[in-house]
Write an enzyme that holds these catalytic residues in place. Structure first.
Site, PDB file in Angstrom:
ATOM      1  N   GLY A  13      50.599  46.063  47.953  1.00 56.29           N
ATOM      2  CA  GLY A  13      50.818  44.729  47.576  1.00 56.29           C
ATOM      3  C   GLY A  13      51.416  44.583  46.393  1.00 56.29           C
ATOM      4  N   ALA A  14      52.196  45.252  45.919  1.00 55.28           N
ATOM      5  CA  ALA A  14      53.030  45.435  44.574  1.00 55.28           C
ATOM      6  C   ALA A  14      54.055  44.543  44.454  1.00 55.28           C
ATOM      7  CB  ALA A  14      53.348  46.774  44.009  1.00 55.28           C
ATOM      8  N   SER A  15      54.581  43.805  45.480  1.00 54.94           N
ATOM      9  CA  SER A  15      55.764  43.130  45.312  1.00 54.94           C
ATOM     10  C   SER A  15      55.463  41.922  44.433  1.00 54.94           C
ATOM     11  CB  SER A  15      56.160  42.578  46.714  1.00 54.94           C
ATOM     12  OG  SER A  15      55.277  41.842  47.558  1.00 54.94           O
ATOM     13  N   ARG A  16      54.360  41.345  44.342  1.00 55.60           N
ATOM     14  CA  ARG A  16      54.102  40.193  43.489  1.00 55.60           C
ATOM     15  C   ARG A  16      52.826  40.161  42.628  1.00 55.60           C
ATOM     16  NH1 ARG A  16      52.537  36.262  47.163  1.00 55.60           N
ATOM     17  NH2 ARG A  16      52.480  37.459  48.955  1.00 55.60           N
ATOM     18  N   ASP A  64      51.932  47.056  56.357  1.00 59.99           N
ATOM     19  CA  ASP A  64      51.359  46.274  56.402  1.00 59.99           C
ATOM     20  C   ASP A  64      49.724  46.971  56.554  1.00 59.99           C
ATOM     21  OD1 ASP A  64      49.218  44.558  57.328  1.00 59.99           O
ATOM     22  OD2 ASP A  64      50.469  43.724  59.354  1.00 59.99           O
ATOM     23  N   VAL A  65      48.976  46.810  55.427  1.00 62.07           N
ATOM     24  CA  VAL A  65      48.018  47.697  55.206  1.00 62.07           C
ATOM     25  C   VAL A  65      46.821  47.389  56.430  1.00 62.07           C
ATOM     26  CG1 VAL A  65      48.224  47.931  52.753  1.00 62.07           C
ATOM     27  CG2 VAL A  65      46.860  45.907  53.620  1.00 62.07           C
ATOM     28  N   TYR A 156      36.938  34.628  52.632  1.00 62.78           N
ATOM     29  CA  TYR A 156      37.280  35.319  51.535  1.00 62.78           C
ATOM     30  C   TYR A 156      36.205  36.122  50.708  1.00 62.78           C
ATOM     31  CZ  TYR A 156      39.964  36.492  47.199  1.00 62.78           C
ATOM     32  OH  TYR A 156      40.610  37.295  46.339  1.00 62.78           O
ATOM     33  N   ALA A 158      33.156  36.831  51.706  1.00 62.98           N
ATOM     34  CA  ALA A 158      32.779  38.180  52.451  1.00 62.98           C
ATOM     35  C   ALA A 158      33.335  39.266  52.415  1.00 62.98           C
ATOM     36  CB  ALA A 158      32.589  37.573  53.676  1.00 62.98           C
ATOM     37  N   ILE A 189      43.186  34.061  37.987  1.00 61.10           N
ATOM     38  CA  ILE A 189      44.380  34.727  37.717  1.00 61.10           C
ATOM     39  C   ILE A 189      45.752  33.898  38.074  1.00 61.10           C
ATOM     40  CG2 ILE A 189      45.893  36.817  37.230  1.00 61.10           C
ATOM     41  CD1 ILE A 189      42.996  37.008  36.348  1.00 61.10           C
TER      42      ILE A 189
HETATM   43  P1  NAP Z   1      49.683  37.295  45.441  1.00 63.19           P
HETATM   44  O1  NAP Z   1      50.289  36.986  44.084  1.00 63.19           O
HETATM   45  O2  NAP Z   1      49.525  36.368  46.826  1.00 63.19           O
HETATM   46  O3  NAP Z   1      50.139  38.864  45.944  1.00 63.19           O
HETATM   47  C1  NAP Z   1      49.588  39.380  47.080  1.00 63.19           C
HETATM   48  C2  NAP Z   1      50.113  40.684  47.290  1.00 63.19           C
HETATM   49  O4  NAP Z   1      49.618  41.257  48.600  1.00 63.19           O
HETATM   50  C3  NAP Z   1      51.614  40.704  47.644  1.00 63.19           C
HETATM   51  O5  NAP Z   1      52.337  41.573  47.271  1.00 63.19           O
HETATM   52  C4  NAP Z   1      51.671  40.888  49.146  1.00 63.19           C
HETATM   53  O6  NAP Z   1      52.884  41.448  49.814  1.00 63.19           O
HETATM   54  C5  NAP Z   1      50.536  41.605  49.545  1.00 63.19           C
HETATM   55  N1  NAP Z   1      50.031  41.653  50.701  1.00 63.19           N
HETATM   56  C6  NAP Z   1      49.356  40.464  51.540  1.00 63.19           C
HETATM   57  N2  NAP Z   1      49.319  40.797  52.850  1.00 63.19           N
HETATM   58  C7  NAP Z   1      49.434  42.254  52.953  1.00 63.19           C
HETATM   59  C8  NAP Z   1      49.438  43.226  53.993  1.00 63.19           C
HETATM   60  N3  NAP Z   1      49.114  42.898  55.287  1.00 63.19           N
HETATM   61  N4  NAP Z   1      50.224  44.375  53.640  1.00 63.19           N
HETATM   62  C9  NAP Z   1      50.427  44.732  52.563  1.00 63.19           C
HETATM   63  N5  NAP Z   1      50.554  43.849  51.674  1.00 63.19           N
HETATM   64  C10 NAP Z   1      50.148  42.658  51.608  1.00 63.19           C
HETATM   65  O7  NAP Z   1      48.003  37.763  45.147  1.00 63.19           O
HETATM   66  P2  NAP Z   1      47.354  38.513  43.811  1.00 63.19           P
HETATM   67  O8  NAP Z   1      46.860  37.034  43.058  1.00 63.19           O
HETATM   68  O9  NAP Z   1      48.495  39.322  43.122  1.00 63.19           O
HETATM   69  O10 NAP Z   1      46.116  39.123  44.180  1.00 63.19           O
HETATM   70  C11 NAP Z   1      46.131  40.601  44.238  1.00 63.19           C
HETATM   71  C12 NAP Z   1      44.649  41.054  44.671  1.00 63.19           C
HETATM   72  O11 NAP Z   1      43.885  40.402  43.652  1.00 63.19           O
HETATM   73  C13 NAP Z   1      44.026  40.481  45.977  1.00 63.19           C
HETATM   74  O12 NAP Z   1      43.406  41.443  46.713  1.00 63.19           O
HETATM   75  C14 NAP Z   1      43.429  39.257  45.674  1.00 63.19           C
HETATM   76  O13 NAP Z   1      42.335  38.900  46.516  1.00 63.19           O
HETATM   77  C15 NAP Z   1      42.642  39.736  44.332  1.00 63.19           C
HETATM   78  N6  NAP Z   1      42.371  38.654  43.229  1.00 63.19           N
HETATM   79  C16 NAP Z   1      43.135  37.769  42.836  1.00 63.19           C
HETATM   80  C17 NAP Z   1      42.610  36.555  42.157  1.00 63.19           C
HETATM   81  C18 NAP Z   1      43.575  35.600  41.529  1.00 63.19           C
HETATM   82  O14 NAP Z   1      42.942  34.579  40.916  1.00 63.19           O
HETATM   83  N7  NAP Z   1      44.821  35.787  41.631  1.00 63.19           N
HETATM   84  C19 NAP Z   1      41.368  36.456  42.040  1.00 63.19           C
HETATM   85  C20 NAP Z   1      40.310  37.514  42.429  1.00 63.19           C
HETATM   86  C21 NAP Z   1      41.128  38.653  43.111  1.00 63.19           C
HETATM   87  P3  NAP Z   1      54.109  40.869  50.451  1.00 63.19           P
HETATM   88  O15 NAP Z   1      54.511  39.652  49.762  1.00 63.19           O
HETATM   89  O16 NAP Z   1      55.073  41.987  50.544  1.00 63.19           O
HETATM   90  O17 NAP Z   1      53.538  40.486  51.951  1.00 63.19           O
END
Ligand code: NAP
Length: 248
Positions: A13-16, A64-65, A156, A158, A189
């Site tokens: 999930g490194a695209s964003r 897709d993971v 989420y 869980a 974040i």
């Molecule tokens: P985000 O900006 O929504 O990015 C999510 C990333 O996950 C995207 O690169 C997306 O890739 C990828 N992804 C989603 N479904 C996927 C799948 N089935 N297979 C492969 N890649 C997939 O989220 P983020 O905030 O950076 O979150 C990253 C991690 O941190 C997550 O595990 C999230 O639960 C955790 N987290 C985030 C926060 C927060 O406040 N942001 C807080 C606590 C924990 P594509 O776009 O290419 O599909």
């Protein structure tokens, strides 16, 4: 000498968001970065391009993971193109807020499939490589929601609580091979994941953060870098909270 010189790092999930920041920081620390994406091909390509312009090596792989076949294919690619894998960052994740009464089985299955099954599949494949190397780092993204729970986040939370149990068990099982397994639990974040949160709710959450600001992806990426590098050699089975200190 940079912190990840000569290391091969896979970030799912490194695209964003946090995954992108993690991949960027790893590359700036001279790792060979493998950028996994699912739907964000253009964003992943943009990151590879940016890294290339900065003189860093990286590659991108769609998977897709939550799909066993896709993950198998991704690790086949890694074995064929890289002789090793030093660090796996299980970052790919989804979150949809929904009150328990309104949460259906489809939401449950999708969340668990990506956040938990995805981590399980990737770690199992990575551990096969790392066991033979007798070294490796696995860093899993949990969440403060997985530790404390929150309204509208039963599903989420869980999935993210399960990440903690998985991390601690895997750390105990894989330690004998020189593999560390840790989790990072971010609070709020600034990424696409929290875009939908209404302004009044955000303000309320912000007032509960001692450092007085919402986190940025780089705040989390720096902790992941620490765990990926030699600085984290003797840390395993831990959950590091990155939330700016929640007041209550
Ligand atoms: P985000 O900006 O929504 O990015 C999510 C990333 O996950 C995207 O690169 C997306 O890739 C990828 N992804 C989603 N479904 C996927 C799948 N089935 N297979 C492969 N890649 C997939 O989220 P983020 O905030 O950076 O979150 C990253 C991690 O941190 C997550 O595990 C999230 O639960 C955790 N987290 C985030 C926060 C927060 O406040 N942001 C807080 C606590 C924990 P594509 O776009 O290419 O599909």
């Amino acid at each position: 000498m940079k912190m990840l010189s000569g290391k091969t790092v896979l970030v799912t999930g490194a695209s964003r968001g946090i995954g992108r920041a993690t991949a960027l920081l790893a590359a700036e620390n001279h790792a060979h970065v493998i950028i996994n994406y699912n739907k964000g091909e253009d964003q992943a390509a943009e990151l590879v391009d940016l890294l290339c312009k900065k003189g860093f090596h990286s590659s991108m792989i769609k998977a897709d993971v939550s799909s066993e076949d896709d993950v198998k294919g991704m690790f086949k690619y890694i074995k064929e193109n890289y002789s090793k894998l030093d660090v796996l960052v299980n970052n790919a994740g989804v979150m949809k807020n929904s009150l328990l009464a309104l949460s259906n089985t489809e939401l449950f299955n999708h969340t668990i499939d990506v956040n938990l099954k995805g981590m399980f599949l990737c770690t199992r494949h990575a551990a096969n490589i790392m066991r033979k190397q007798k070294s490796g780092r696995v860093i899993n993204l949990s969440s403060t929601a997985g530790l404390n729970g929150d309204v509208g986040q039963t599903v989420y939370s869980a999935s993210k609580a399960a990440v903690v149990g998985f991390t601690k068990s895997a750390a105990k099982e894989l330690g004998m091979y020189g593999i560390t397994v840790n989790a990072v639990a971010p609070g709020l974040i600034e990424t696409d994941l929290i875009k939908h949160i209404k302004a009044d709710v955000r303000d309320k959450m912000l007032s509960n953060i001692a450092l007085g600001r919402i986190g940025i992806p780089e705040d989390v990426a720096k902790v992941i870098l620490f765990l990926s590098s030699d600085l984290g050699n003797y840390v395993s089975g831990e959950v590091i909270v990155v939330d700016g200190c929640r007041i209550m």
